[in-house]
Design a protein around this motif. Sequence first.
Motif: not given
Length: 260
Positions: A228-245
Amino acid sequence: MGNAPQTANEDFILRASKLTKTFRGFTAVNEVDINVRRGHIHAVIGPNGAGKTTCFNLLTKFLQPTGGTIHFDGIDITRRAPADIARLGLVRSFQISAVFPQLTALKNVRVALQRRTRGDSFDFWRAERCLSALEDEAMSLLEAFGLSAFSGVPAAELAYGRKRALELATTIAVNPRMLLLDEPMAGLGREDIERVAEIIRRIARGRTVLMVEHNLSVVSRLSDHITVLARGEVLAHGDYATVSNDERVIEAYLGSAAHV
């Protein structure tokens, strides 16, 4: 989803480290790390303006990074040209369909097969019979992508969803080791989304896929790993369950305490 087993020793086919791109003082991508496991489907998502397209263009070498490194299968491709990395097996598709509009679906796929089997010789000047040996394979690809009934139809006359399927067929015809997809669901209706999602799932067997995609439903069903990117930086990473929560991801997308 990808078929490779998730083990501690599983290697990465694509590694981007501290990837940075600055445009006249504006930093669009800031020290982004992306590691894509061999045989997996990896998605890059983020709200508008997150830097996804810039990051994708850096990884596919349509932009040169200001800083950082990119390695494909252990080879430093940071300063390589797009054609060079395509020869290594790292091939991209485009958000806007990139096929020859006046050629039939069959001939579009055949051109791609010529590139794979004959190197830089496309044989445009040869008699039609000299190229017939490729037609059986081209027809097999069209059938796999649900396009056999449209083999004689010029690409310009295909419905948008079928044109996207044709683009994927031509991309697969060059037998890439890793496929990079730029918003493959863009502009598609529900029925076409389901068709293209199934095609992506099928072509991911035996190869690696990295895609930028806005459709989170598709991402949730297809992806093994998400950055997951936001404002040009990595905000989060992982499987969908991880990033969606992840509360930071929820805030970036919705600005409120609701699930992605």
